[in-house]
Design a protein around this motif. Sequence first.
Motif, PDB file in Angstrom:
ATOM      1  N   ILE A  96       0.855  -1.178   0.000  1.00  0.00           N
ATOM      2  CA  ILE A  96       0.000   0.000   0.000  1.00  0.00           C
ATOM      3  C   ILE A  96       0.896   1.235   0.000  1.00  0.00           C
ATOM      4  CG2 ILE A  96      -1.814   1.267   1.209  1.00  0.00           C
ATOM      5  CD1 ILE A  96      -2.615  -1.528   0.064  1.00  0.00           C
ATOM      6  N   GLN A  97       0.625   2.141  -0.935  1.00  0.00           N
ATOM      7  CA  GLN A  97       1.363   3.396  -1.021  1.00  0.00           C
ATOM      8  C   GLN A  97       0.361   4.537  -1.076  1.00  0.00           C
ATOM      9  OE1 GLN A  97       3.985   3.283  -4.401  1.00  0.00           O
ATOM     10  NE2 GLN A  97       5.285   1.707  -3.503  1.00  0.00           N
ATOM     11  N   SER A  98       0.616   5.578  -0.288  1.00  0.00           N
ATOM     12  CA  SER A  98      -0.322   6.695  -0.285  1.00  0.00           C
ATOM     13  C   SER A  98       0.333   8.057  -0.163  1.00  0.00           C
ATOM     14  CB  SER A  98      -1.331   6.534   0.853  1.00  0.00           C
ATOM     15  OG  SER A  98      -0.691   6.688   2.094  1.00  0.00           O
ATOM     16  N   GLY A  99       1.616   8.128   0.130  1.00  0.00           N
ATOM     17  CA  GLY A  99       2.242   9.418   0.344  1.00  0.00           C
ATOM     18  C   GLY A  99       2.005   9.954   1.734  1.00  0.00           C
ATOM     19  N   GLU A 100       1.152   9.312   2.521  1.00  0.00           N
ATOM     20  CA  GLU A 100       0.894   9.686   3.906  1.00  0.00           C
ATOM     21  C   GLU A 100       1.472   8.608   4.803  1.00  0.00           C
ATOM     22  OE1 GLU A 100      -0.709  12.398   4.990  1.00  0.00           O
ATOM     23  OE2 GLU A 100      -1.292  13.149   3.027  1.00  0.00           O
ATOM     24  N   GLU A 101       1.922   8.980   5.967  1.00  0.00           N
ATOM     25  CA  GLU A 101       2.451   8.008   6.922  1.00  0.00           C
ATOM     26  C   GLU A 101       1.299   7.327   7.640  1.00  0.00           C
ATOM     27  OE1 GLU A 101       5.628   7.076   7.241  1.00  0.00           O
ATOM     28  OE2 GLU A 101       6.010   8.421   5.580  1.00  0.00           O
ATOM     29  N   SER A 102       1.464   6.064   7.978  1.00  0.00           N
ATOM     30  CA  SER A 102       0.414   5.321   8.652  1.00  0.00           C
ATOM     31  C   SER A 102       0.451   5.503  10.160  1.00  0.00           C
ATOM     32  CB  SER A 102       0.521   3.834   8.320  1.00  0.00           C
ATOM     33  OG  SER A 102       1.740   3.314   8.786  1.00  0.00           O
ATOM     34  N   GLY A 103       1.419   6.210  10.682  1.00  0.00           N
ATOM     35  CA  GLY A 103       1.491   6.425  12.114  1.00  0.00           C
ATOM     36  C   GLY A 103       2.612   5.611  12.739  1.00  0.00           C
ATOM     37  N   VAL A 104       2.715   5.694  14.032  1.00  0.00           N
ATOM     38  CA  VAL A 104       3.764   4.984  14.771  1.00  0.00           C
ATOM     39  C   VAL A 104       3.374   3.523  14.875  1.00  0.00           C
ATOM     40  CG1 VAL A 104       4.957   4.829  16.969  1.00  0.00           C
ATOM     41  CG2 VAL A 104       4.299   7.053  16.066  1.00  0.00           C
ATOM     42  N   ASP A 105       4.285   2.626  14.496  1.00  0.00           N
ATOM     43  CA  ASP A 105       4.002   1.203  14.606  1.00  0.00           C
ATOM     44  C   ASP A 105       5.130   0.484  15.322  1.00  0.00           C
ATOM     45  OD1 ASP A 105       5.266   2.008  12.256  1.00  0.00           O
ATOM     46  OD2 ASP A 105       4.873   0.131  11.236  1.00  0.00           O
ATOM     47  N   GLY A 106       5.888   1.198  16.125  1.00  0.00           N
ATOM     48  CA  GLY A 106       6.961   0.563  16.891  1.00  0.00           C
ATOM     49  C   GLY A 106       7.472   1.507  17.943  1.00  0.00           C
ATOM     50  N   ALA A 107       8.338   1.005  18.781  1.00  0.00           N
ATOM     51  CA  ALA A 107       8.922   1.831  19.834  1.00  0.00           C
ATOM     52  C   ALA A 107      10.410   1.966  19.586  1.00  0.00           C
ATOM     53  CB  ALA A 107       8.663   1.195  21.196  1.00  0.00           C
ATOM     54  N   THR A 108      10.985   3.049  20.064  1.00  0.00           N
ATOM     55  CA  THR A 108      12.417   3.256  19.938  1.00  0.00           C
ATOM     56  C   THR A 108      13.054   3.204  21.301  1.00  0.00           C
ATOM     57  OG1 THR A 108      12.168   5.644  20.104  1.00  0.00           O
ATOM     58  CG2 THR A 108      12.179   4.695  17.890  1.00  0.00           C
ATOM     59  N   ASN A 109      14.352   2.919  21.313  1.00  0.00           N
ATOM     60  CA  ASN A 109      15.068   2.856  22.599  1.00  0.00           C
ATOM     61  C   ASN A 109      15.416   4.236  23.080  1.00  0.00           C
ATOM     62  OD1 ASN A 109      14.965   0.105  22.637  1.00  0.00           O
ATOM     63  ND2 ASN A 109      16.881  -0.125  21.509  1.00  0.00           N
TER      64      ASN A 109
END
Length: 127
Positions: free
Chosen positions: A114-127
Amino acid sequence: MNKTFRNECILVGGILAFAILMWGVITYVQNVGTRNAQAVIMVDGQEVGRYSLSGNREVPIKGVKGGKNVLVIHDGKAKMKSASCPDKICVHHKAVSKNGQTIVCLPNKVVIEIQSGEESGVDGATN
């Protein structure tokens, strides 16, 4: 009514109002991200088709070595309806609609992204 109880009620009401506002913003952003979304079909690394998620359709796909898949686009989501591969993992995958989500059929070397040019949001955590 004492002053402490009144202050607690105001605090709880404010937190509740903020939570409802954030839910509305998140829902709006997710819907904007899928408005112009497209399902991009790749076979063996080559793009063979690009279809808007705004229409309903069924797309037959010719994979490698005679493999066959059928992609269904319905209600703004893409789902693999059928596949000639033995394990059918791609068929059991949930429907996708957000930027960057994929469905992969390894035996037939078919990838739906799926490509849309928009981000789908946060789907993970960072350290």
